[in-house]
Structures are given as structure tokens and as C-alpha cells.
Design a protein around this motif. Structure first.
Motif, PDB file in Angstrom:
ATOM      1  N   ASN A  15      23.840 -18.111  15.939  1.00 21.07           N
ATOM      2  CA  ASN A  15      22.884 -19.011  15.305  1.00 21.07           C
ATOM      3  C   ASN A  15      21.488 -18.387  15.263  1.00 21.07           C
ATOM      4  O   ASN A  15      20.791 -18.452  14.243  1.00 21.07           O
ATOM      5  CB  ASN A  15      22.856 -20.335  16.067  1.00 21.07           C
ATOM      6  N   ARG A  16      21.087 -17.781  16.362  1.00 17.26           N
ATOM      7  CA  ARG A  16      19.760 -17.159  16.420  1.00 17.26           C
ATOM      8  C   ARG A  16      19.659 -15.978  15.467  1.00 17.26           C
ATOM      9  O   ARG A  16      18.596 -15.754  14.867  1.00 17.26           O
ATOM     10  CB  ARG A  16      19.455 -16.729  17.850  1.00 17.26           C
ATOM     11  N   ALA A  17      20.724 -15.236  15.309  1.00 14.86           N
ATOM     12  CA  ALA A  17      20.715 -14.121  14.366  1.00 14.86           C
ATOM     13  C   ALA A  17      20.666 -14.625  12.928  1.00 14.86           C
ATOM     14  O   ALA A  17      19.881 -14.129  12.106  1.00 14.86           O
ATOM     15  CB  ALA A  17      21.944 -13.238  14.574  1.00 14.86           C
ATOM     16  N   ALA A  18      21.493 -15.621  12.606  1.00 14.03           N
ATOM     17  CA  ALA A  18      21.522 -16.147  11.240  1.00 14.03           C
ATOM     18  C   ALA A  18      20.164 -16.709  10.838  1.00 14.03           C
ATOM     19  O   ALA A  18      19.674 -16.468   9.721  1.00 14.03           O
ATOM     20  CB  ALA A  18      22.601 -17.220  11.119  1.00 14.03           C
ATOM     21  N   ASP A  19      19.521 -17.432  11.740  1.00 19.05           N
ATOM     22  CA  ASP A  19      18.207 -17.995  11.426  1.00 19.05           C
ATOM     23  C   ASP A  19      17.134 -16.906  11.360  1.00 19.05           C
ATOM     24  O   ASP A  19      16.196 -16.998  10.559  1.00 19.05           O
ATOM     25  CB  ASP A  19      17.821 -19.041  12.463  1.00 19.05           C
TER      26      ASP A  19
ATOM     27  N   LEU B 245      33.876 -17.193   9.538  1.00 18.59           N
ATOM     28  CA  LEU B 245      34.617 -16.419  10.532  1.00 18.59           C
ATOM     29  C   LEU B 245      36.071 -16.893  10.615  1.00 18.59           C
ATOM     30  O   LEU B 245      36.993 -16.077  10.747  1.00 18.59           O
ATOM     31  CB  LEU B 245      33.955 -16.552  11.906  1.00 18.59           C
ATOM     32  N   SER B 246      36.277 -18.190  10.543  1.00 15.98           N
ATOM     33  CA  SER B 246      37.643 -18.721  10.586  1.00 15.98           C
ATOM     34  C   SER B 246      38.468 -18.211   9.407  1.00 15.98           C
ATOM     35  O   SER B 246      39.652 -17.895   9.554  1.00 15.98           O
ATOM     36  CB  SER B 246      37.608 -20.250  10.585  1.00 15.98           C
ATOM     37  N   GLU B 247      37.842 -18.115   8.237  1.00 14.28           N
ATOM     38  CA  GLU B 247      38.544 -17.579   7.071  1.00 14.28           C
ATOM     39  C   GLU B 247      38.888 -16.102   7.274  1.00 14.28           C
ATOM     40  O   GLU B 247      39.999 -15.663   6.942  1.00 14.28           O
ATOM     41  CB  GLU B 247      37.687 -17.754   5.816  1.00 14.28           C
TER      42      GLU B 247
ATOM     43  N   SER C  80      28.887 -10.090   9.047  1.00 14.56           N
ATOM     44  CA  SER C  80      29.293 -10.378   7.672  1.00 14.56           C
ATOM     45  C   SER C  80      29.170 -11.861   7.353  1.00 14.56           C
ATOM     46  O   SER C  80      28.706 -12.251   6.266  1.00 14.56           O
ATOM     47  CB  SER C  80      30.736  -9.919   7.450  1.00 14.56           C
ATOM     48  N   ALA C  81      29.597 -12.722   8.282  1.00 11.66           N
ATOM     49  CA  ALA C  81      29.552 -14.166   8.055  1.00 11.66           C
ATOM     50  C   ALA C  81      28.124 -14.688   8.054  1.00 11.66           C
ATOM     51  O   ALA C  81      27.754 -15.544   7.235  1.00 11.66           O
ATOM     52  CB  ALA C  81      30.380 -14.881   9.118  1.00 11.66           C
ATOM     53  N   ALA C  82      27.287 -14.193   8.973  1.00 13.77           N
ATOM     54  CA  ALA C  82      25.881 -14.610   9.002  1.00 13.77           C
ATOM     55  C   ALA C  82      25.182 -14.208   7.708  1.00 13.77           C
ATOM     56  O   ALA C  82      24.372 -14.962   7.158  1.00 13.77           O
ATOM     57  CB  ALA C  82      25.178 -13.999  10.207  1.00 13.77           C
TER      58      ALA C  82
END
Length: 333
Positions: free
Chosen positions: A315-319, A64-66, A155-157
């Protein structure tokens, strides 16, 4: 996520260089039985799939920072027709290629806004190519701001999940394909073009498409597209395991890139945390946050920056993405 406009549905009977979808009712009984047996086998394998790895949310935030820095260098946004979007494509593509993916840029040659950048497609070269599980998120944003929640978050997740899959390199029984869509904010144009470009055989190989759009809303809830469907089962199971009691994503129905797949008869699901609709009192009691306020107070605004990210939800979405991918595609012991 795009604003709610009328969208022309995909006609399943029109040939656009990609054939037509066969009617399920017309399939011979033995063909239906074969598909049913295959579905049962896949369900059994999913139960036996190994546990998914934890996806590092710090790395998701680094992506996200990028994307935020890219927007800052390009007029403050990542609109599909601008250099900010093209640089976003280059960043995601570079990370995927370094991890070992073969990545395809698909120009959107019809239906997209003039000058829109390409879709980005990456497939991990293992597993049964006749059984594809597809995971996607739109990479473009609106011109008003950098689009960190909408949809840098999805997009990042998705990117970190793809990189985690490559790093873990598990044995796959089914194929996994990732997509970052162009021109979603102008009408779901990139994903619609992709679905139109597939032959009927190619569409039939996609067992489910999962969409991730705005998965870090600061006043958000926990929403799942088509929550009662079989495609949604692993996504719901993961969030249920966290005690989140997710709800149907009614606000997002027909408004993101799962819709063209759904219209083409492909099973769909996905995670979202909400856009401009307002959180109810019951939802605030269940999930916390402010009743009567928008799920994302910076939806399509200049304040959709890195400060507009709910890291816990992200975090919950990515996992949950990882859990779904492992359940649907990774071979069991």
C-alpha cells in the motif's frame, strides 16, 4: 529481481539503430541554460501539483490474485518464455485497453532468452511529449514459483496506478509512460532491449525512469534507488511523510530494470523492500520484523505466493508511486 550476475553495460558510443547520446559537456552554453530553465520550471510546477489520489490496495491485491491464478494454470510460474508470462501480458494489456490506453507489445528481437514474450508499453496521451516520466516493473518471474512479490507486487502496483490515472484523468503538463518488462530474471534483457531501441532524441525526452521491484517483502525494509538524487526526491518525500526513514537500495544496485536506463544517462529511482539480504538489528528496530532474517524469505522460491505479500508495504509503495507521478506530471492550479 534477478540474482546478481555480471551485466554488460550499454555503451553510449555504440550505434544500435538508435543513434548515440550527445555529451552534456559538448552542449552550447545557451542550450544548457535552456535546459536549466526548463528544469526549474518543472520543479516549480511540481510544488504546485495537486495531491495524488489514494490507490486502493484491495484492487492491487486483486491484480495479484489474477497473476497467481495465471501461474496456477501454467505450471506454477510466469517465466518469460512460458504461457504464464504471455497470459500475464494479456491480462495487463486488457485492463489497460479497457481504461483507454493505447498499448504496444514490443517483441524483444535481440538479447533476450529464446522464446521470451514481449515488453508491454502504455502511454497516456496527454502532457508534453518532450518531457516523459516513465514508470516500470518486470512482469516475468522465475520458474520456481508464481512470483507474487518478485515481481507481481511491482507489476500490480504499477497497473493500478495506471488505471487510477485513467480514471482520474487529470490535466497533465508532462507525459507519463508505463512499462512491464520481459526477461528481467534472465539478465535485464527486456528493459535493456527497450533502451537500445530508442534514438538519442527519444532517450533525451525521458526525464526520469522509476522502477518497482519487490515492493511487498514480508520482512522488508523501505529502500529507494539512488535516494539522494533529484529523481528520487518525490519518492523519498512521500515515505518520509509516513515516518519511514527510507534507506538506499544497496542490495538492488545494478540488479533490476532501472540499470539500463541509468547506464544510458537517464535519471532513475524506484522503490524496493528487499530480496535475499538480511535485515540488520538497526533496521528491525526502525521498521519492525526479524533481524538476521532475509527481507523476503521466499525470494526465488516456490513459496513466493499470495501468502508472501506484505500488504502494508504494498500500500505504501502504491501510494508513493501515485505521489511521484502527480508531482512529476500533473499540472498545478
Amino acid at each position: 529481481m534477478r540474482r546478481r550476475f555480471a551485466v554488460a553495460s550499454l555503451s553510449l558510443a555504440v550505434v544500435l539503430g538508435c543513434g548515440t547520446l550527445p555529451a552534456a559537456a559538448a552542449a552550447p552554453a545557451d542550450a544548457r541554460q535552456t535546459r536549466a530553465l526548463a528544469d526549474t520550471a518543472r520543479s516549480t510546477a511540481a510544488v504546485n501539483a495537486p495531491a495524488a489520489p489514494d490507490v486502493d490496495v484491495t484492487k492491487v491485491r486483486a491484480h495479484l490474485s489474477e497473476l497467481s491464478a495465471i501461474a496456477s494454470r501454467n505450471g506454477g510460474n510466469r517465466r518469460s518464455t512460458g504461457q504464464g508470462y504471455r497470459d500475464s501480458v494479456a491480462y495487463v494489456k486488457g485492463r489497460l485497453q479497457a481504461a483507454g490506453y493505447t498499448v504496444t507489445e514490443q517483441p524483444c528481437t535481440s538479447g533476450c532468452t529464446s522464446g521470451a514474450g514481449p515488453n508491454l508499453i502504455a502511454e497516456w496521451p496527454q502532457g508534453d511529449a518532450n518531457n516523459v516520466y516513465m514508470f516500470g516493473a518486470h512482469l516475468d518471474g522465475v520458474s520456481a514459483g508464481p512470483g507474487m512479490n518478485d515481481n507481481g507486487s511491482g507489476s500490480a502496483a504499477l497497473l493500478e496506478n495506471a488505471l487510477t490515472l485513467a480514471q482520474q484523468n487529470p490535466t497533465l503538463r508532462n507525459r507519463v509512460r508505463f512499462a512491464w518488462w520481459t526477461d528481467e530474471e534472465q539478465g535485464l534483457n527486456g528493459s535493456e532491449f527497450y533502451v537500445r531501441s530508442l534514438s538519442s532524441t527519444q532517450r533525451s525526452r525521458i526525464r526520469a525512469y522509476y522502477n518497482f521491484d519487490m515492493v511487498a517483502s514480508t520482512n522488508g525494509g523501505y529502500f529507494i534507488n539512488r535516494i539522494t538524487s533529484s529523481a528520487a526526491a518525490p519518492m523519498k518525500a512521500y515515505w518520509d511523510s509516513l515516518g519511514l526513514r527510507p534507506e538506499e537500495n544497496t542490495e538492488g544496485a545494478g540488479r533490476s530494470d532501472d540499470y539500463p536506463f541509468q547506464q544510458a544517462g537517464i535519471p532513475t529511482s524506484g522503490y524496493a523492500m528487499g530480496a535475499g539480504a538480511r535485515k540488520t538489528s538497526a533496521q528491525a528496530t526502525k521498521w519492525g520484523g526479524t533481524a538476521g532474517a532475509a527481507y523476503d524469505p521466499c525470494y526465488h522460491r516456490s513459496c513466493d505466493t499470495l501468502s508472501n505479500i506484505n500488504t502494508t508495504g504494498l500500500n505504501r509503495a502504491a501510494d508513493g508511486i501515485a505521489h511521484t507521478l502527480w508531482q512529476q506530471a500533473v499540472a498545478g492550479s
